[in-house]
Design a protein around this motif. Sequence first.
Motif, PDB file in Angstrom:
ATOM      1  N   LEU A 246       0.823  -1.209   0.000  1.00  0.00           N
ATOM      2  CA  LEU A 246       0.000   0.000   0.000  1.00  0.00           C
ATOM      3  C   LEU A 246       0.857   1.259   0.000  1.00  0.00           C
ATOM      4  O   LEU A 246       0.579   2.208  -0.749  1.00  0.00           O
ATOM      5  CB  LEU A 246      -0.927  -0.005   1.218  1.00  0.00           C
ATOM      6  N   THR A 247       1.873   1.296   0.830  1.00  0.00           N
ATOM      7  CA  THR A 247       2.696   2.512   0.898  1.00  0.00           C
ATOM      8  C   THR A 247       3.470   2.728  -0.401  1.00  0.00           C
ATOM      9  O   THR A 247       3.677   3.869  -0.822  1.00  0.00           O
ATOM     10  CB  THR A 247       3.664   2.462   2.089  1.00  0.00           C
ATOM     11  N   ASP A 248       3.895   1.642  -1.053  1.00  0.00           N
ATOM     12  CA  ASP A 248       4.589   1.780  -2.335  1.00  0.00           C
ATOM     13  C   ASP A 248       3.676   2.341  -3.421  1.00  0.00           C
ATOM     14  O   ASP A 248       4.156   2.920  -4.404  1.00  0.00           O
ATOM     15  CB  ASP A 248       5.138   0.426  -2.799  1.00  0.00           C
ATOM     16  N   ASN A 249       2.369   2.143  -3.258  1.00  0.00           N
ATOM     17  CA  ASN A 249       1.401   2.631  -4.243  1.00  0.00           C
ATOM     18  C   ASN A 249       0.546   3.767  -3.693  1.00  0.00           C
ATOM     19  O   ASN A 249      -0.528   4.059  -4.233  1.00  0.00           O
ATOM     20  CB  ASN A 249       0.495   1.479  -4.692  1.00  0.00           C
ATOM     21  N   ALA A 250       1.018   4.403  -2.621  1.00  0.00           N
ATOM     22  CA  ALA A 250       0.223   5.425  -1.937  1.00  0.00           C
ATOM     23  C   ALA A 250      -0.160   6.588  -2.843  1.00  0.00           C
ATOM     24  O   ALA A 250      -1.229   7.176  -2.686  1.00  0.00           O
ATOM     25  CB  ALA A 250       0.985   5.942  -0.715  1.00  0.00           C
ATOM     26  N   SER A 251       0.683   6.936  -3.801  1.00  0.00           N
ATOM     27  CA  SER A 251       0.405   8.099  -4.647  1.00  0.00           C
ATOM     28  C   SER A 251      -0.838   7.911  -5.503  1.00  0.00           C
ATOM     29  O   SER A 251      -1.386   8.885  -6.017  1.00  0.00           O
ATOM     30  CB  SER A 251       1.608   8.392  -5.548  1.00  0.00           C
ATOM     31  N   ARG A 252      -1.301   6.681  -5.647  1.00  0.00           N
ATOM     32  CA  ARG A 252      -2.533   6.446  -6.420  1.00  0.00           C
ATOM     33  C   ARG A 252      -3.510   5.554  -5.639  1.00  0.00           C
ATOM     34  O   ARG A 252      -4.146   4.667  -6.186  1.00  0.00           O
ATOM     35  CB  ARG A 252      -2.215   5.843  -7.780  1.00  0.00           C
ATOM     36  N   LEU A 253      -3.599   5.840  -4.336  1.00  0.00           N
ATOM     37  CA  LEU A 253      -4.445   5.035  -3.459  1.00  0.00           C
ATOM     38  C   LEU A 253      -5.327   5.915  -2.581  1.00  0.00           C
ATOM     39  O   LEU A 253      -4.852   6.886  -1.992  1.00  0.00           O
ATOM     40  CB  LEU A 253      -3.562   4.146  -2.565  1.00  0.00           C
ATOM     41  N   ASP A 254      -6.595   5.544  -2.491  1.00  0.00           N
ATOM     42  CA  ASP A 254      -7.536   6.125  -1.529  1.00  0.00           C
ATOM     43  C   ASP A 254      -8.035   4.969  -0.670  1.00  0.00           C
ATOM     44  O   ASP A 254      -8.600   4.004  -1.191  1.00  0.00           O
ATOM     45  CB  ASP A 254      -8.709   6.795  -2.242  1.00  0.00           C
ATOM     46  N   LEU A 255      -7.848   5.058   0.645  1.00  0.00           N
ATOM     47  CA  LEU A 255      -8.120   3.930   1.533  1.00  0.00           C
ATOM     48  C   LEU A 255      -9.072   4.315   2.648  1.00  0.00           C
ATOM     49  O   LEU A 255      -8.901   5.343   3.302  1.00  0.00           O
ATOM     50  CB  LEU A 255      -6.811   3.418   2.143  1.00  0.00           C
ATOM     51  N   ILE A 256     -10.082   3.457   2.862  1.00  0.00           N
ATOM     52  CA  ILE A 256     -10.942   3.534   4.040  1.00  0.00           C
ATOM     53  C   ILE A 256     -10.508   2.396   4.954  1.00  0.00           C
ATOM     54  O   ILE A 256     -10.615   1.225   4.596  1.00  0.00           O
ATOM     55  CB  ILE A 256     -12.427   3.389   3.664  1.00  0.00           C
ATOM     56  N   LEU A 257      -9.996   2.735   6.131  1.00  0.00           N
ATOM     57  CA  LEU A 257      -9.456   1.735   7.053  1.00  0.00           C
ATOM     58  C   LEU A 257     -10.263   1.724   8.339  1.00  0.00           C
ATOM     59  O   LEU A 257     -10.349   2.726   9.049  1.00  0.00           O
ATOM     60  CB  LEU A 257      -7.989   2.032   7.361  1.00  0.00           C
ATOM     61  N   SER A 258     -10.862   0.574   8.637  1.00  0.00           N
ATOM     62  CA  SER A 258     -11.666   0.431   9.851  1.00  0.00           C
ATOM     63  C   SER A 258     -10.770   0.092  11.038  1.00  0.00           C
ATOM     64  O   SER A 258      -9.561  -0.077  10.903  1.00  0.00           O
ATOM     65  CB  SER A 258     -12.723  -0.648   9.649  1.00  0.00           C
ATOM     66  N   ASP A 259     -11.390  -0.003  12.212  1.00  0.00           N
ATOM     67  CA  ASP A 259     -10.668  -0.388  13.415  1.00  0.00           C
ATOM     68  C   ASP A 259     -10.675  -1.903  13.573  1.00  0.00           C
ATOM     69  O   ASP A 259     -11.584  -2.586  13.077  1.00  0.00           O
ATOM     70  CB  ASP A 259     -11.308   0.244  14.646  1.00  0.00           C
ATOM     71  N   ALA A 260      -9.683  -2.425  14.264  1.00  0.00           N
ATOM     72  CA  ALA A 260      -9.622  -3.864  14.538  1.00  0.00           C
ATOM     73  C   ALA A 260      -8.820  -4.100  15.812  1.00  0.00           C
ATOM     74  O   ALA A 260      -7.751  -3.521  15.997  1.00  0.00           O
ATOM     75  CB  ALA A 260      -8.982  -4.604  13.372  1.00  0.00           C
TER      76      ALA A 260
END
Length: 668
Positions: A246-260
């Motif tokens: 994910l971090t390597d592709n961060a420039s073209r990523l939109d992420l919704i991250l829930s809690d766990a």
Amino acid sequence: MADISKAVAIANNEVAYLAWDIDTTAVPGCLGFHIVREYLDANDEVTEERPLASYVAFKGQRNPDWQAQNTSVWPVQKFNWRDLTLRKRRNEAKRRPDNERVRYRIRAVGKMKAGLDPVEVVPESHRDFKTRQIVQHTYEGQPIPLGYLTPAAYTNILDVTTKRPPFTSSFTNGILSTQFLANVLNEDGTISPNELEDHLRRPGDWLRNYLAGDVLPILQDFFAKAGGRFHGALYELEDEELLKLLTDNASRLDLILSDAGSGEDADAEPNEKGNRPKIYDTRNAPARAALQAIAETRASGFTLQNRMFNGTGHIGHNKFVVWLDESGTPRSVLTGSTNWTWSGIAGQSNNCVRIDDDAIAGAFFQYWTRLKADALALPDPLNAKNRGANQGDTLKKTNRTPVRVPLADGVSAEIWFSPNMPGKQQPPAKSAKPALPPPDMDRLFSLLRKAEKAIFFLVFMPSRGGVNSVVSEAIALGLKDTSLNVVGAISDSQAMWGYEPSQELPNGKKLPAWSPHVFQQAGISVIRATALTDREIGRAVGDFKNDETLTLGRAIIHDKVLVIDPMDPEKCVVAFGSHNFGYKASYSNDENLVIVEGHAALAQAYAAHVLDVYDHYRFRATEAEITAQAKKPRAAGVKSDPRWDGFLDTTDEWQKRASHRMSAYLTG
């Protein structure tokens, strides 16, 4: 003369499941079946052949070091079998190439005598961990020379692949091969504390890659797409390699991250009872911090939306990423049951599927957009309880309508999203007025009621006792129609059919919770995934070393898979995604569910996975149930298979105990 009347094989990218039947009730003198995997070229000519691995010795012999032989030495005393070494090598933690073309040759064998063609013994060997020398496999006891009793029967031809367009389906190996796994870890003479977990956590580790199978390559290939943008919604994120993806592709990523995850705040002062306050997001917090740092750099192009349900009973259970090309058109989506954790990738039974279809990818992107618009108020701090957090009514209402997509050759897909029920919480399972099923569950129930011959499933935790879920519905149908084959495996003990919670007796004593290991009646065989030790079952079984100390947590089976009539090319159904197949998911969780009808290759790939996992745990569950019945009178009445001593019969009497039910269905 008895013959094998028909032989059939189904497969996915990891294992094949074979079934065959005979034209009489028994083959006189039969000691089992010799099975050979044949590799074929583009013209279907045989280029190589290999007898299938076998480990169980005849009575009077022993295999104390659990070294692989094959069916030229120890034949199969069943009418169905799993080819576990189709991709996984039998002697080392390496995998065979994919995209092979194979079929199977099956012949009944008995003790060699005049007039029979002999079975040529194929020796087995492995490379020693320390010396790196080739070691020939041996066993104790006198060999039993075998001869062929029947002509060869051949299965259909299989392509061993992940690709079943528009689907690319893969299944983790998890830690199902416990006996083999223990031997591999013990090759250096010891299994250290946390040794397995250390392997599974480490990116690039040979054992991690072996157990993850094709799931990691599929994830990596997905993010290797040139140009465009990724939109993801994830529940758990704690795997080092996947976080880097994910971090390597961060420039073209939109992420919704829930809690766990949750636990006690170790930095807080305990109260007068010695308890510390509870905090949330304990599993995702490190990954979230790393991603937040990138998001705060304006030039990164990365956006992160925190979706924190923190202790409300709701969870953002999705595990999907959708890819849009440079024009902004949704092209492909990655989904399934696999959490982005080291245990999800390599420690559990999971599935991961990529779908290359614009309409299906578009449905996921529209849902992702709705999730983004349904932003939750955030607690302060982020790891505090988020009181009252709940999905909005607009999201729930919109999710009540599925997206239906026609595909090629009469195949169709139906995509559901959750929550799709209004209100704050799920109604109780047992009430004077039972709740109507949520619309996605209603659809699954409708499809289940149309099943003609078979229902297969794998579930983790759909509901307590399996009520108001695929489990209860499938069992109810199997009880009404005894010709129906209902085969399933459940991971969580509380989800098992027949589960009884703890209760207080009139005398004040507490009766502990009780969960059967097996429910078997008519054509129903539902089992609970169970790890065993010799101590737990009170006896040794053959040469098996029942010391399954390698189980990681309670989610042994984390799949959410339903397959209906997989051998019917027109009526077959397969359902998968993040949805746990129970009412709670439809009421409380962010979920996705994909239902595919009429795609026989996909349905059979998933059916092979279900039967593989089920067969792995069936013997263990039966042993555990027999032992439990002796200790717990309340378990009486649950039928189980008779005990097996762990060795092959030296007569043909095994045929009287062998079931033909699954072989009759698959070869039907």
